[in-house]
Design a protein around this motif. Structure first.
Motif, PDB file in Angstrom:
ATOM      1  N   LEU A  37       1.543   9.437  -8.109  1.00  0.00           N
ATOM      2  CA  LEU A  37       2.966   9.760  -8.254  1.00  0.00           C
ATOM      3  C   LEU A  37       3.145  11.158  -7.693  1.00  0.00           C
ATOM      4  O   LEU A  37       2.659  12.141  -8.251  1.00  0.00           O
ATOM      5  N   ASP A  38       3.822  11.250  -6.534  1.00  0.00           N
ATOM      6  CA  ASP A  38       3.988  12.539  -5.882  1.00  0.00           C
ATOM      7  C   ASP A  38       5.320  12.557  -5.149  1.00  0.00           C
ATOM      8  O   ASP A  38       6.196  11.720  -5.419  1.00  0.00           O
ATOM      9  N   ASN A  39       5.492  13.474  -4.229  1.00  0.00           N
ATOM     10  CA  ASN A  39       6.770  13.598  -3.527  1.00  0.00           C
ATOM     11  C   ASN A  39       7.093  12.401  -2.649  1.00  0.00           C
ATOM     12  O   ASN A  39       8.247  12.213  -2.251  1.00  0.00           O
ATOM     13  N   ARG A  40       6.084  11.589  -2.309  1.00  0.00           N
ATOM     14  CA  ARG A  40       6.328  10.372  -1.527  1.00  0.00           C
ATOM     15  C   ARG A  40       6.857   9.242  -2.405  1.00  0.00           C
ATOM     16  O   ARG A  40       7.559   8.358  -1.913  1.00  0.00           O
ATOM     17  N   GLY A  41       6.476   9.232  -3.672  1.00  0.00           N
ATOM     18  CA  GLY A  41       6.895   8.162  -4.567  1.00  0.00           C
ATOM     19  C   GLY A  41       5.755   7.715  -5.447  1.00  0.00           C
ATOM     20  O   GLY A  41       4.849   8.498  -5.763  1.00  0.00           O
ATOM     21  N   LEU A  42       5.759   6.438  -5.823  1.00  0.00           N
ATOM     22  CA  LEU A  42       4.747   5.862  -6.705  1.00  0.00           C
ATOM     23  C   LEU A  42       4.002   4.776  -5.940  1.00  0.00           C
ATOM     24  O   LEU A  42       4.615   3.879  -5.352  1.00  0.00           O
ATOM     25  N   ARG A  43       2.669   4.815  -5.973  1.00  0.00           N
ATOM     26  CA  ARG A  43       1.886   3.815  -5.256  1.00  0.00           C
ATOM     27  C   ARG A  43       0.485   3.715  -5.854  1.00  0.00           C
ATOM     28  O   ARG A  43       0.013   4.642  -6.526  1.00  0.00           O
ATOM     29  N   CYS A  44      -0.155   2.590  -5.575  1.00  0.00           N
ATOM     30  CA  CYS A  44      -1.551   2.406  -5.957  1.00  0.00           C
ATOM     31  C   CYS A  44      -2.446   3.036  -4.907  1.00  0.00           C
ATOM     32  O   CYS A  44      -2.109   3.070  -3.722  1.00  0.00           O
ATOM     33  N   SER A  45      -3.595   3.496  -5.338  1.00  0.00           N
ATOM     34  CA  SER A  45      -4.619   3.936  -4.393  1.00  0.00           C
ATOM     35  C   SER A  45      -5.356   2.710  -3.859  1.00  0.00           C
ATOM     36  O   SER A  45      -5.146   1.584  -4.320  1.00  0.00           O
ATOM     37  N   PRO A  62      20.337   5.085  -9.284  1.00  0.00           N
ATOM     38  CA  PRO A  62      20.693   6.393  -8.728  1.00  0.00           C
ATOM     39  C   PRO A  62      20.524   7.565  -9.693  1.00  0.00           C
ATOM     40  O   PRO A  62      20.338   8.707  -9.244  1.00  0.00           O
ATOM     41  N   THR A  63      20.592   7.314 -11.004  1.00  0.00           N
ATOM     42  CA  THR A  63      20.497   8.407 -11.972  1.00  0.00           C
ATOM     43  C   THR A  63      19.270   8.286 -12.869  1.00  0.00           C
ATOM     44  O   THR A  63      19.224   8.856 -13.962  1.00  0.00           O
ATOM     45  N   PHE A  64      18.275   7.550 -12.392  1.00  0.00           N
ATOM     46  CA  PHE A  64      17.103   7.263 -13.236  1.00  0.00           C
ATOM     47  C   PHE A  64      15.879   7.233 -12.334  1.00  0.00           C
ATOM     48  O   PHE A  64      15.399   6.189 -11.947  1.00  0.00           O
ATOM     49  N   SER A  65      15.391   8.421 -11.972  1.00  0.00           N
ATOM     50  CA  SER A  65      14.385   8.546 -10.925  1.00  0.00           C
ATOM     51  C   SER A  65      12.996   8.117 -11.411  1.00  0.00           C
ATOM     52  O   SER A  65      12.750   7.946 -12.615  1.00  0.00           O
ATOM     53  N   LEU A  66      12.085   7.973 -10.449  1.00  0.00           N
ATOM     54  CA  LEU A  66      10.694   7.693 -10.790  1.00  0.00           C
ATOM     55  C   LEU A  66      10.108   8.800 -11.655  1.00  0.00           C
ATOM     56  O   LEU A  66       9.306   8.540 -12.561  1.00  0.00           O
ATOM     57  N   TRP A  67      10.518  10.046 -11.381  1.00  0.00           N
ATOM     58  CA  TRP A  67      10.055  11.155 -12.219  1.00  0.00           C
ATOM     59  C   TRP A  67      10.559  10.989 -13.641  1.00  0.00           C
ATOM     60  O   TRP A  67       9.825  11.260 -14.609  1.00  0.00           O
ATOM     61  N   ASP A  68      11.816  10.578 -13.788  1.00  0.00           N
ATOM     62  CA  ASP A  68      12.381  10.376 -15.130  1.00  0.00           C
ATOM     63  C   ASP A  68      11.593   9.320 -15.908  1.00  0.00           C
ATOM     64  O   ASP A  68      11.385   9.451 -17.116  1.00  0.00           O
ATOM     65  N   VAL A  69      11.184   8.278 -15.206  1.00  0.00           N
ATOM     66  CA  VAL A  69      10.509   7.164 -15.876  1.00  0.00           C
ATOM     67  C   VAL A  69       9.054   7.476 -16.160  1.00  0.00           C
ATOM     68  O   VAL A  69       8.565   7.257 -17.281  1.00  0.00           O
ATOM     69  N   PHE A  70       8.332   7.992 -15.154  1.00  0.00           N
ATOM     70  CA  PHE A  70       6.879   8.074 -15.264  1.00  0.00           C
ATOM     71  C   PHE A  70       6.327   9.503 -15.277  1.00  0.00           C
ATOM     72  O   PHE A  70       5.147   9.700 -15.555  1.00  0.00           O
ATOM     73  N   ASN A  78       0.825  -1.208   0.000  1.00  0.00           N
ATOM     74  CA  ASN A  78       0.000   0.000   0.000  1.00  0.00           C
ATOM     75  C   ASN A  78       0.861   1.261   0.000  1.00  0.00           C
ATOM     76  O   ASN A  78       0.438   2.299  -0.511  1.00  0.00           O
ATOM     77  N   VAL A  79       2.077   1.163   0.563  1.00  0.00           N
ATOM     78  CA  VAL A  79       2.955   2.342   0.603  1.00  0.00           C
ATOM     79  C   VAL A  79       3.685   2.540  -0.716  1.00  0.00           C
ATOM     80  O   VAL A  79       4.278   3.597  -0.949  1.00  0.00           O
ATOM     81  N   GLY A  80       3.668   1.528  -1.574  1.00  0.00           N
ATOM     82  CA  GLY A  80       4.307   1.645  -2.870  1.00  0.00           C
ATOM     83  C   GLY A  80       5.817   1.755  -2.794  1.00  0.00           C
ATOM     84  O   GLY A  80       6.458   1.146  -1.931  1.00  0.00           O
ATOM     85  N   ILE A  81       6.378   2.560  -3.687  1.00  0.00           N
ATOM     86  CA  ILE A  81       7.836   2.685  -3.841  1.00  0.00           C
ATOM     87  C   ILE A  81       8.226   4.134  -3.593  1.00  0.00           C
ATOM     88  O   ILE A  81       7.801   5.032  -4.318  1.00  0.00           O
ATOM     89  N   SER A  82       9.016   4.361  -2.563  1.00  0.00           N
ATOM     90  CA  SER A  82       9.473   5.727  -2.299  1.00  0.00           C
ATOM     91  C   SER A  82      10.568   6.105  -3.288  1.00  0.00           C
ATOM     92  O   SER A  82      11.216   5.248  -3.887  1.00  0.00           O
ATOM     93  N   HIS A  83      10.761   7.401  -3.445  1.00  0.00           N
ATOM     94  CA  HIS A  83      11.836   7.871  -4.331  1.00  0.00           C
ATOM     95  C   HIS A  83      13.196   7.382  -3.835  1.00  0.00           C
ATOM     96  O   HIS A  83      14.038   6.956  -4.640  1.00  0.00           O
ATOM     97  N   GLN A  84      13.400   7.423  -2.528  1.00  0.00           N
ATOM     98  CA  GLN A  84      14.684   6.998  -1.974  1.00  0.00           C
ATOM     99  C   GLN A  84      14.936   5.512  -2.244  1.00  0.00           C
ATOM    100  O   GLN A  84      16.058   5.114  -2.584  1.00  0.00           O
ATOM    101  N   HIS A  85      13.900   4.707  -2.105  1.00  0.00           N
ATOM    102  CA  HIS A  85      14.061   3.272  -2.348  1.00  0.00           C
ATOM    103  C   HIS A  85      14.383   3.008  -3.814  1.00  0.00           C
ATOM    104  O   HIS A  85      15.285   2.218  -4.119  1.00  0.00           O
ATOM    105  N   TRP A  86      13.688   3.640  -4.713  1.00  0.00           N
ATOM    106  CA  TRP A  86      13.935   3.439  -6.145  1.00  0.00           C
ATOM    107  C   TRP A  86      15.367   3.836  -6.506  1.00  0.00           C
ATOM    108  O   TRP A  86      16.043   3.142  -7.275  1.00  0.00           O
ATOM    109  N   LEU A  87      15.841   4.934  -5.933  1.00  0.00           N
ATOM    110  CA  LEU A  87      17.179   5.422  -6.275  1.00  0.00           C
ATOM    111  C   LEU A  87      18.290   4.495  -5.776  1.00  0.00           C
ATOM    112  O   LEU A  87      19.414   4.578  -6.261  1.00  0.00           O
ATOM    113  N   GLN A  88      17.988   3.607  -4.829  1.00  0.00           N
ATOM    114  CA  GLN A  88      18.976   2.605  -4.425  1.00  0.00           C
ATOM    115  C   GLN A  88      19.305   1.672  -5.582  1.00  0.00           C
ATOM    116  O   GLN A  88      20.416   1.142  -5.665  1.00  0.00           O
ATOM    117  N   PHE A  89      18.339   1.475  -6.471  1.00  0.00           N
ATOM    118  CA  PHE A  89      18.526   0.573  -7.600  1.00  0.00           C
ATOM    119  C   PHE A  89      18.865   1.322  -8.888  1.00  0.00           C
ATOM    120  O   PHE A  89      19.427   0.728  -9.812  1.00  0.00           O
TER     121      PHE A  89
END
Length: 439
Positions: A399-407, A374-382, A361-372
């Motif tokens: 898709l917001d400042n918290r990251g990407l998640r389902c409602s 580092p130069t290709f953010s969720l914003w860059d992708v989606f 439910n919390v989805g994927i935070s920006h920080q978590h995605w960048l661990q995998f």
């Protein structure tokens, strides 16, 4: 075969048995680098009988040489933990098959070996799947003494007719007795599995069953829609017209009713199929969904880790040999029974992070995605995707400042969303690679 189907095939065996809640008094330890810790999945391949719906890697034994298979688990644990060079084990899960058929001595010996190979802190979640017919009160107490501190009980239903249809070898009353004993020994640490969407099942009968069950359950519930698997007797009966399956709209209504009932009784949906109260989330489940390393031991087990001991620096997807006798021969000969090793590319890893992370439910935070990446953010992708913006407008995705998640509305249709999101990820990755190559 599409990307989602390929991912499902790669992940199915390793991820299907992740059903128990996190221990809430975990010992505080200094954080390690992700590659220095891993979860462990132990696959006990034997069952008393094959359920009508099950296509898992399991075998009905005539005679089990338990000392031999126990020693092979011990040897494979030593080999693969050394190969991974992990320093700490974050959780252990005994799945199957029916691991409650194993002796508490065997379970304890495997745990002792794991703790000798890497740090296994006191209070670390150690889960055992248990079937009511192989888990009486005294046996559950022995498993507790062996080091188990979580149980996952395969009740599946409280309706005896449904249990017979599923080929279960226990009755509803037997399942409830096992649940009561488990709650006494493992209070707040007992998870229960239930299946919906059965042949002949109605929304009313399903809701009545849920309402009857909830006052008796513990702090964690897993709900799974019945999937007809080729090669199973239930698949054959349905496709030959002997059993009527509820249509998808009815199954979807069952799921939605259960979600609301669980929410109204204090359960929090933290993943597509998993609900918890009193903070009883699943540490082992979370390690999978967050893309952490895990080591698979036993016939047919899957793993994801970096084999530093072989001089490799990239994570591999590993599958152990399926058939127990052949697996044991390989372990005795080579120290492990790995059938297949596949190096995972950066795109493979990101696909898995996306597919699994959005189950929560919390989805994927920006920080978590960048661990995998580092130069290709969720914003860059989606961020600029019109398809993603449309899903946001429909109230299915955020898709917001918290990251990407389902409602809440989007979680039930995650598979459909993933088709769009995986395609967008692959397209954005290809464009990135094209730019970096200068073509």
């Amino acid at each position: 075969m599409g990307a989602l189907d390929k991912l499902r095939g790669r992940l199915s065996a390793g991820l299907r048995k992740v059903r128990t809640p996190v221990r809430r008094n975990l010992t505080r330890l200094r954080p390690l680098a992700p590659e220095k810790e891993a979860a462990v999945y132990v696959h006990w391949p034997y069952c008393e009988k094959r359920c009508s719906y099950c296509n898992f890697n399991k075998y009905i034994p005539r005679n089990i040489d338990e000392p031999k298979i126990r020693d092979c688990f011990i040897q494979e644990a030593k080999t693969l933990i050394q190969l991974s060079q992990v320093q700490r084990i974050t959780s252990v899960f005994f799945g199957g098959g029916t691991p409650s058929m194993a002796s508490p001595l065997a379970i304890g010996s495997i745990l002792d070996t794991i703790s000798q190979c890497a740090h296994l802190a006191e209070g670390t979640e150690i889960t055992l799947e248990a079937n009511p017919t192989s888990a009486d009160a005294s046996r559950l107490a022995e498993f507790q003494k062996a080091g188990v501190n979580r149980l996952s009980i395969g009740m599946q239903s409280l309706n005896d007719t449904d249990l017979m249809l599923l080929g279960r070898n226990h009755t509803a009353s037997e399942a409830l007795r096992t649940l009561e004993e488990a709650k006494r020994l493992f209070p707040g640490c007992t998870s229960v599995d239930l299946i919906f969407g059965l042949p002949g099942q109605t929304v009313i009968s399903w809701v009545q069953g849920i309402q009857k069950f909830l006052p008796m359950c513990d702090d964690h519930v897993s709900l799974y829609q019945l999937t007809l698997e080729r090669g199973t007797s239930l698949f054959k009966q349905v496709h030959q017209g002997f059993l009527p399956m509820p249509d998808q709209d009815v199954a979807a209504e069952m799921y939605e009713c259960a979600r609301h009932i669980l929410q109204d009784t204090g359960f929090h949906q933290y993943e597509v199929s998993n609900f918890a109260k009193n903070g009883a989330l699943s540490a082992h489940n979370l390690s999978y969904w967050q893309g952490s390393q895990y080591i698979g031991l036993g016939p047919g087990a899957h793993g994801r880790f970096v084999p530093w001991g072989d001089g490799k620096i990239h994570q591999e997807a590993r599958i152990q040999t399926l058939e127990p006798d052949i697996w044991m021969k390989e372990v005795l000969a080579f120290g492990h029974g790995t059938r297949k090793r596949t190096a995972l590319s950066k795109l493979d890893r990101l696909e898995e992070v996306l597919m699994l992370g959005l189950r929560m439910n919390v989805g994927i935070s920006h920080q978590h995605w960048l661990q995998f990446a580092p130069t290709f953010s969720l914003w860059d992708v989606f961020g600029e995707s019109e398809e993603v913006k449309e899903l946001e407008e429909q109230g299915l995705l955020l898709l917001d400042n918290r990251g990407l998640r389902c409602s809440w509305k989007g979680l039930p249709v995650l598979d459909t969303l993933l088709l769009t999101l995986l395609n967008q990820l692959q397209q954005a990755w290809a464009e990135r690679e094209e730019k970096s190559s200068g073509t």
